[in-house]
Design a protein around this motif. Structure first.
Motif, PDB file in Angstrom:
ATOM      1  N   ASP A   1       0.826  -1.199   0.000  1.00  0.00           N
ATOM      2  CA  ASP A   1       0.000   0.000   0.000  1.00  0.00           C
ATOM      3  C   ASP A   1       0.863   1.254   0.000  1.00  0.00           C
ATOM      4  N   VAL A   2       0.374   2.228  -0.716  1.00  0.00           N
ATOM      5  CA  VAL A   2       1.022   3.529  -0.786  1.00  0.00           C
ATOM      6  C   VAL A   2       1.033   4.186   0.578  1.00  0.00           C
ATOM      7  N   LYS A   3       2.152   4.797   0.929  1.00  0.00           N
ATOM      8  CA  LYS A   3       2.175   5.380   2.271  1.00  0.00           C
ATOM      9  C   LYS A   3       2.959   6.696   2.310  1.00  0.00           C
ATOM     10  N   VAL A   4       2.312   7.689   2.938  1.00  0.00           N
ATOM     11  CA  VAL A   4       2.977   8.954   3.244  1.00  0.00           C
ATOM     12  C   VAL A   4       2.884   9.123   4.753  1.00  0.00           C
ATOM     13  N   THR A   5       4.020   9.263   5.396  1.00  0.00           N
ATOM     14  CA  THR A   5       4.057   9.309   6.854  1.00  0.00           C
ATOM     15  C   THR A   5       4.568  10.657   7.315  1.00  0.00           C
ATOM     16  N   GLN A   6       3.799  11.288   8.178  1.00  0.00           N
ATOM     17  CA  GLN A   6       4.232  12.547   8.789  1.00  0.00           C
ATOM     18  C   GLN A   6       4.667  12.247  10.219  1.00  0.00           C
ATOM     19  N   SER A   7       5.776  12.854  10.623  1.00  0.00           N
ATOM     20  CA  SER A   7       6.441  12.443  11.850  1.00  0.00           C
ATOM     21  C   SER A   7       5.619  12.705  13.098  1.00  0.00           C
ATOM     22  N   SER A   8       4.874  13.805  13.128  1.00  0.00           N
ATOM     23  CA  SER A   8       4.134  14.136  14.345  1.00  0.00           C
ATOM     24  C   SER A   8       2.688  14.440  13.997  1.00  0.00           C
ATOM     25  N   ARG A   9       1.758  13.875  14.735  1.00  0.00           N
ATOM     26  CA  ARG A   9       0.337  14.186  14.511  1.00  0.00           C
ATOM     27  C   ARG A   9      -0.044  15.491  15.206  1.00  0.00           C
ATOM     28  N   TYR A  10       0.538  15.711  16.397  1.00  0.00           N
ATOM     29  CA  TYR A  10       0.202  16.905  17.175  1.00  0.00           C
ATOM     30  C   TYR A  10       1.494  17.501  17.750  1.00  0.00           C
TER      31      TYR A  10
ATOM     32  N   CYS B   1       8.268  14.535   6.594  1.00  0.00           N
ATOM     33  CA  CYS B   1       7.354  13.726   5.787  1.00  0.00           C
ATOM     34  C   CYS B   1       8.181  12.727   4.986  1.00  0.00           C
ATOM     35  N   VAL B   2       7.742  11.473   4.991  1.00  0.00           N
ATOM     36  CA  VAL B   2       8.437  10.418   4.247  1.00  0.00           C
ATOM     37  C   VAL B   2       7.417   9.667   3.410  1.00  0.00           C
ATOM     38  N   GLN B   3       7.774   9.394   2.157  1.00  0.00           N
ATOM     39  CA  GLN B   3       6.910   8.589   1.290  1.00  0.00           C
ATOM     40  C   GLN B   3       7.683   7.376   0.773  1.00  0.00           C
ATOM     41  N   ASP B   4       6.949   6.289   0.574  1.00  0.00           N
ATOM     42  CA  ASP B   4       7.611   5.048   0.189  1.00  0.00           C
ATOM     43  C   ASP B   4       7.246   4.614  -1.225  1.00  0.00           C
TER      44      ASP B   4
ATOM     45  N   GLU C   1      16.610  16.536   0.819  1.00  0.00           N
ATOM     46  CA  GLU C   1      17.952  15.991   0.611  1.00  0.00           C
ATOM     47  C   GLU C   1      17.903  14.583   0.022  1.00  0.00           C
ATOM     48  N   LYS C   2      16.811  13.873   0.278  1.00  0.00           N
ATOM     49  CA  LYS C   2      16.611  12.534  -0.265  1.00  0.00           C
ATOM     50  C   LYS C   2      15.234  12.480  -0.915  1.00  0.00           C
ATOM     51  N   LYS C   3      15.098  11.617  -1.897  1.00  0.00           N
ATOM     52  CA  LYS C   3      13.871  11.571  -2.673  1.00  0.00           C
ATOM     53  C   LYS C   3      12.658  11.283  -1.807  1.00  0.00           C
ATOM     54  N   GLU C   4      12.813  10.461  -0.806  1.00  0.00           N
ATOM     55  CA  GLU C   4      11.655  10.030  -0.039  1.00  0.00           C
ATOM     56  C   GLU C   4      11.264  10.986   1.086  1.00  0.00           C
ATOM     57  N   ARG C   5      12.076  11.986   1.356  1.00  0.00           N
ATOM     58  CA  ARG C   5      11.860  12.813   2.549  1.00  0.00           C
ATOM     59  C   ARG C   5      11.755  14.296   2.182  1.00  0.00           C
ATOM     60  N   PHE C   6      10.737  14.938   2.743  1.00  0.00           N
ATOM     61  CA  PHE C   6      10.502  16.367   2.471  1.00  0.00           C
ATOM     62  C   PHE C   6      10.157  17.030   3.789  1.00  0.00           C
TER      63      PHE C   6
END
Lengths: 114, 114
Positions: free
Chosen positions: A1-10, A23-26, A69-74
């Protein structure tokens, strides 16, 4: 499954603090975006990146900077947080140009600046 | 610049009934993409349906369909047989054919009553 993960919710920060939202995407997507969501205003684009180390300003870039700096991280950076930056921040990614360019979103980071 | 307008801040529908959410947009382009996204409470935004402007046929995805009126620059979303899980914020969005950025409307909160 496609996933975009943000480090902190609150997050709760104080005025003047430096804030990092990660933010990291896979999905090996070329494009990544940071939007800000406010009631009655919808989503407004802060910055986006179409490649590593490449970035473009969106509609409301003032007070923000980004790093890719890396493709997966913004990363979104608030150099000196202010109360008017209290908001929900949404990260998204999409494949490169060509095709409909559907956005895949993270769950969001709700930032409160006191 | 392109703009997207959702004139209904909130809508309500009875379970099993049909509801239509409105969206208008402004553009000078002839080819573009239009999207409806759904943001459930405290969950990430997901794509509901998309439409390519050069296709005259209205897009359909199960209970979700659109009424695309290109000349009127109107793109409404119809939800048939509404379910409790349809309760969410719905955003209409526009993207140029050759571009990466989506422009979003202010959103419509949909409430589903049992």
């Amino acid at each position: 499954d496609v996933k975009v993960t943000q480090s902190s919710r609150y997050l709760v920060k104080r005025t003047g603090e430096k804030v990092f939202l990660e933010c990291v995407q896979d999905m090996d997507h070329e494009n990544m975006f940071w939007y800000r969501q406010d009631p009655g205003l919808g989503l407004r684009l802060i910055y986006f990146s179409y490649d590593v180390k490449m970035k473009e300003k969106g509609d409301i870039p003032e007070g923000y900077s980004v790093s890719r700096e890396k493709k997966e991280r913004f990363s979104l950076i608030l150099e000196s947080a202010s109360t008017n930056q209290t908001s929900m921040y949404l990260c998204a990614s999409s494949p490169g140009t060509g095709g409909p360019g559907e956005l895949f979103f993270g769950e969001g980071s709700r930032l409160t600046v006191l | 610049a392109q703009t997207v307008t959702q004139s209904q801040p909130e809508m309500s529908v009875q379970e099993a009934e049909t509801v239509t959410l409105s969206c208008t947009y402004d553009t000078s382009e002839s080819d573009y993409y239009l999207f409806w996204y759904k943001q459930p409470p405290s969950r990430q935004m997901i794509l509901v349906i998309r439409q390519e402007a050069y296709k005259q046929q209205n897009a359909t995805e199960n209970r979700f369909s659109v009424n695309f009126q290109k000349a009127a620059k109107s793109f409404s979303l119809k939800i048939s047989d509404s379910q409790l899980g349809d309760a969410a914020m719905y955003f209409c969005a526009y993207r140029r054919i050759y571009g990466n950025k989506l422009v979003f409307g202010a959103g419509t909160i949909l409430r589903v009553k049992s």
